[in-house]
Design a protein around this motif. Structure first.
Motif, short mmCIF file in Angstrom:
data_model
loop_
_atom_site.label_atom_id
_atom_site.label_comp_id
_atom_site.label_asym_id
_atom_site.label_seq_id
_atom_site.Cartn_x
_atom_site.Cartn_y
_atom_site.Cartn_z
N GLY A 313 -67.36 9.84 2.88
CA GLY A 313 -67.57 8.52 2.32
C GLY A 313 -66.23 7.86 2.09
N PRO A 314 -66.22 6.64 1.54
CA PRO A 314 -64.94 5.99 1.23
C PRO A 314 -64.12 6.89 0.30
CG PRO A 314 -66.78 4.46 0.99
CD PRO A 314 -67.38 5.81 1.18
N VAL A 315 -62.86 7.07 0.63
CA VAL A 315 -62.06 8.01 -0.14
C VAL A 315 -60.81 7.34 -0.69
CG1 VAL A 315 -62.85 10.01 1.17
CG2 VAL A 315 -60.83 8.80 1.93
N GLU A 316 -60.39 7.86 -1.82
CA GLU A 316 -59.11 7.49 -2.39
C GLU A 316 -58.17 8.67 -2.25
OE1 GLU A 316 -59.48 5.96 -6.32
OE2 GLU A 316 -60.86 4.35 -5.72
N LEU A 317 -56.92 8.42 -2.61
CA LEU A 317 -55.91 9.46 -2.44
C LEU A 317 -56.31 10.74 -3.15
CD1 LEU A 317 -53.06 10.37 -1.58
CD2 LEU A 317 -52.24 9.41 -3.74
N GLY A 318 -56.81 10.64 -4.38
CA GLY A 318 -57.17 11.82 -5.14
C GLY A 318 -58.23 12.67 -4.45
N LEU A 336 -41.19 7.22 5.12
CA LEU A 336 -41.41 6.06 5.98
C LEU A 336 -40.29 6.03 7.00
CD1 LEU A 336 -42.91 3.42 6.63
CD2 LEU A 336 -41.48 2.28 4.90
N TRP A 337 -40.65 6.13 8.29
CA TRP A 337 -39.70 6.17 9.40
C TRP A 337 -38.66 7.30 9.23
CZ3 TRP A 337 -39.31 0.87 7.18
CH2 TRP A 337 -40.30 0.04 7.68
N ASP A 338 -39.01 8.35 8.52
CA ASP A 338 -38.09 9.46 8.27
C ASP A 338 -36.83 9.01 7.55
OD1 ASP A 338 -39.69 11.41 9.47
OD2 ASP A 338 -38.93 10.92 11.46
N ARG A 339 -36.92 7.88 6.81
CA ARG A 339 -35.74 7.34 6.12
C ARG A 339 -35.97 7.14 4.63
NH1 ARG A 339 -31.81 5.22 9.51
NH2 ARG A 339 -32.40 5.02 11.71
N PHE A 340 -37.10 6.56 4.29
CA PHE A 340 -37.37 6.21 2.90
C PHE A 340 -38.46 7.13 2.36
CE2 PHE A 340 -36.15 2.29 5.14
CZ PHE A 340 -35.01 1.97 4.42
N GLU A 341 -38.21 7.75 1.23
CA GLU A 341 -39.17 8.70 0.66
C GLU A 341 -39.80 8.13 -0.59
OE1 GLU A 341 -39.16 13.28 -1.03
OE2 GLU A 341 -37.98 12.79 0.77
N PHE A 342 -41.10 8.33 -0.71
CA PHE A 342 -41.88 7.88 -1.86
C PHE A 342 -42.80 9.00 -2.30
CE2 PHE A 342 -40.90 3.98 0.39
CZ PHE A 342 -40.69 3.03 -0.60
N ILE A 343 -43.29 8.88 -3.54
CA ILE A 343 -44.45 9.65 -3.98
C ILE A 343 -45.59 8.65 -4.18
CG2 ILE A 343 -45.44 11.13 -5.75
CD1 ILE A 343 -42.68 12.20 -6.32
N LEU A 344 -46.64 8.82 -3.41
CA LEU A 344 -47.82 7.96 -3.53
C LEU A 344 -48.71 8.55 -4.61
CD1 LEU A 344 -49.52 5.57 -2.47
CD2 LEU A 344 -50.52 7.17 -0.82
N PRO A 357 -52.04 0.45 -3.87
CA PRO A 357 -51.15 1.61 -3.93
C PRO A 357 -50.25 1.56 -5.16
CG PRO A 357 -50.24 0.00 -2.44
CD PRO A 357 -51.57 -0.55 -2.90
N ARG A 358 -49.87 2.72 -5.62
CA ARG A 358 -48.82 2.84 -6.64
C ARG A 358 -47.86 3.91 -6.15
NH1 ARG A 358 -47.77 5.82 -11.28
NH2 ARG A 358 -49.80 6.89 -11.21
N GLN A 371 -41.30 1.67 -10.01
CA GLN A 371 -42.64 1.61 -9.43
C GLN A 371 -42.74 0.52 -8.39
OE1 GLN A 371 -46.40 1.92 -11.83
NE2 GLN A 371 -46.70 -0.19 -11.19
N ALA A 372 -43.42 0.83 -7.28
CA ALA A 372 -43.80 -0.16 -6.27
C ALA A 372 -45.31 -0.24 -6.25
CB ALA A 372 -43.26 0.23 -4.90
N GLY A 373 -45.83 -1.45 -6.10
CA GLY A 373 -47.28 -1.64 -6.07
C GLY A 373 -47.86 -1.67 -7.47
#
Length: 636
Positions: A313-318, A336-344, A357-358, A371-373
């Motif tokens: 069904g529709p899913v979220e990250l969790g 992202l592009w093997d350059r920028f690292e995030f924790i989603l 997204p957060r 924080q982004a998003g």
């Protein structure tokens, strides 16, 4: 060498009902069955089905060639086989009652033809049986394909669909060779694709020997369910194969279709259903963020262990993290592009985008808000086309020549950070600077790696200009309507009404951007303001108001301060789109002057020309930077 087989299968309205019937229902008989028995060829045919002899067992009957030997074998799972008996044929048929199978379920039998030395006579080898949903002349179809090889050559391949109780096989048609070994046939897709469908491929060798291979397929929703290739990649459109015990062979679940995350089950899964709906039990799974995209996990996302349960069904990250045995509180570490690292930390997947997204940036040594998003209606694509813009909010510290400063960015007015696939980074937006002495200043922040620049927000410049404009904004859009309906008058009215709407929209944007400190409000809007939308709002509001011609030309002298601010901001812009926005606003003002919508003194015109020269120089300088063309393509 595979044995010649024939499989009788049963089809039910629901695939779990089918599995249940397979587990407890009548036995099936397997043997090879030629289209036309030939006494000189190594062939045999089943006569009827397994017949229950009360108190004794199951009677199996098949056609024979006198003088030939036949072996009857039995299985409970179509994998492990045991020999029941070997019999010589003295007539046209043989029959045997298998007493050991009485009271057992499921039951399958196979009849093998032997040569004079007791070796199974070779038949065509069948392998790689697949089913793919496709369109044929605009109508849904199932493309059946199988590899058929025989030492003496393959005479032909026929595809059939397994019978329902009391029915014979449904012949779908003769296959055509697509390659040296692969034979294909396009058949009508069943209307009810939710059930498991059982198809047969029957290959006949040049010598007349026949072999059959039966496979079950789940044809339900091949946009979200796909078979896996040998290297674990989802085969989009390829139906998932079903084992004899009703479990799924290796497959992938794509909750957002081909543009979203991929949850693979390399060892297959066991389907089930309860009051809440469908689920799978499995012990192996791995996760990818997309079939193709710019984001990749920065850690291993494979799971092997005790059984887990997942509901489609529709899913979220969790949901996805739980599916691979991970704690959702830890988030998902991505690059992202093997350059920028995030924790989603949060996000849902829909339409090829991550919605709401957060993200937490992991840029070592680079000052950014934490924080982004974090906006309910903000989303970004998993395929960024070489750049990505994210709204950031929070606080971070900067080292200034005079000491340290705390930079505060409220969620209601974030800064926009632009990331480039080549590793470049830039940002712009309004922030609040808290200096070491406790004083606070509003400033427009720009950054073009590695330089931060601040253009301090001029309340004394913006507020008087907006106040003066508020007094002369047209009150009634009906004033734009002409007295007659001549084409030229209607064109002017259209221009006036559009300018009226734009004037009020940009005026409201300027007021919002220049209102009391947004840091005082804890409210987080559903979506962030667009990048730079307030940058030229005051100047645009004046220009569009002038185009409505409320009571004659507006004085250009009233906004010379805004002209200078726009040109200096263009010079400080982090990238080409930012500089172009200021130049475009100044060009709109010049057009309004040329059309007589502003009255201008010689000094005011000189100020406008100087502002245009500075903004033009800024645009030309940034146009020479690498990647400038790509930036212009995204400029609106």
């Amino acid at each position: 060498m595979p044995d010649p087989v024939r499989t009788a299968s049963r089809r039910f309205p629901h695939f779990l009902a089918l599995v249940l019937c397979l587990l407890i229902g009548p036995p099936a008989l397997l043997a090879d069955e030629p289209p036309e028995p030939d006494p000189d060829a190594a062939t045999l045919a089943i006569i009827g089905g397994p017949e229950l002899v009360p108190g004794e067992g199951w009677r199996i009957t098949w056609s024979t060639v006198p003088g030939r030997n036949y072996r009857l074998r039995h299985s409970h799972d179509l994998v492990h086989w045991t020999t029941v008996i070997t019999l010589p044929a003295t007539g046209d048929t043989l029959s045997h009652v298998d007493t050991a199978a009485l009271g057992q379920s499921p039951n399958f039998w196979r009849v093998q033809l032997l040569d004079d030395d007791g070796v199974v006579i070779e038949t065509p080898i069948l392998d790689n049986f697949t089913a793919t949903l496709t369109l044929l002349d605009g109508l849904p179809a199932v493309l059946l394909a199988v590899d058929a090889i025989d030492p003496g050559g393959v005479q032909g391949v026929v595809f059939l669909e397994g019978p329902s109780p009391g029915e014979t096989d449904l012949v779908l048609g003769d296959a055509v060779p697509a390659t040296t070994a692969t034979w294909v046939l396009a058949a009508d897709a069943p209307e009810d694709t939710f059930e498991v469908r059982y198809y047969k491929a029957r290959a006949t060798g040049v010598a007349g020997n026949v072999n059959e291979l039966i496979r079950g397929f789940s044809l339900f929703d091949t946009r979200h369910f796909a078979a896996l290739s040998a290297d674990g990649a989802p085969l989009l459109g390829r139906a998932v194969a079903v084992r004899a015990d009703g479990t799924f062979e290796p497959f992938a679940y794509l909750p957002d279709g081909p543009d979203g995350p991929v949850l693979s089950f390399p060892d297959g899964a066991t389907p089930g259903q309860d009051a809440e709906g469908w689920f799978w039990h499995y012990q192996q799974a791995d996760l990818r963020l997309a079939v193709e995209g710019d984001w990749e996990p920065a850690e291993d996302l494979a799971y092997t262990g005790s059984p887990l349960t997942f509901r489609p069904g529709p899913v979220e990250l969790g949901d996805l993290l739980l599916a691979i045995g991970r704690d959702p509180a830890e988030g998902l570490r991505l690059t992202l592009w093997d350059r920028f690292e995030f924790i989603l930390h949060e996000g849902a997947f829909a339409g090829g985008e991550i919605v709401a997204p957060r993200l937490e940036p992991q840029f070592a040594g680079f000052p950014l808000p934490e924080q982004a998003g974090g906006y309910a209606e903000f989303a970004f694509s998993l395929r960024s086309q070489g750049y990505l813009q994210l709204p950031f909010s929070g606080t971070f510290r900067l080292t200034l020549p005079s000491g340290h400063a705390v930079v505060r960015v409220p969620p209601r007015n974030p800064i926009w950070v632009r990331l480039e696939a080549d590793g470049r980074l830039s940002m712009s937006g309004r922030v609040e600077l808290e200096l070491g002495d406790g004083s606070r200043l509003a400033a427009d922040l720009t950054f073009d790696d590695p330089t931060y620049a601040f253009s301090f927000y001029a309340d004394g410049l913006q507020h008087p200009a907006l106040g003066a404009l508020a007094a002369i904004l047209p009150e009634n859009p009906g004033d734009c309507l002409p007295a007659d309906t001549a084409a030229a008058d209607l064109d002017l009215a259209t221009k006036c009404l559009k300018a009226y709407a734009k004037a009020y929209k940009r005026f409201a944007t300027a007021l919002k951007a220049g209102s009391a400190s947004p840091f005082d409000s804890p409210l987080i809007p559903a979506s962030p303001p667009a990048p730079d939308e307030a940058a030229t709002a005051a100047l645009d509001a004046w220009t569009f108001a002038a185009e409505t011609d409320p009571s004659g030309p507006l004085p250009l002298e009233a906004i010379t301060g805004l002209l200078g601010h726009a040109s200096r901001s263009s010079a400080a812009a982090a990238n080409l789109p930012g500089a172009l926005r200021y130049l475009a606003a100044l060009e709109r003002t010049r057009r309004a002057v040329l059309e007589g919508e502003f009255s201008a003194s010689t000094g005011a015109l000189a100020d406008l020309d100087a502002a245009l020269d500075e903004a033009t120089a800024a645009v030309l300088a940034r146009a020479a930077a690498p990647g400038a063309i790509a930036r212009v393509k995204t400029f609106e």
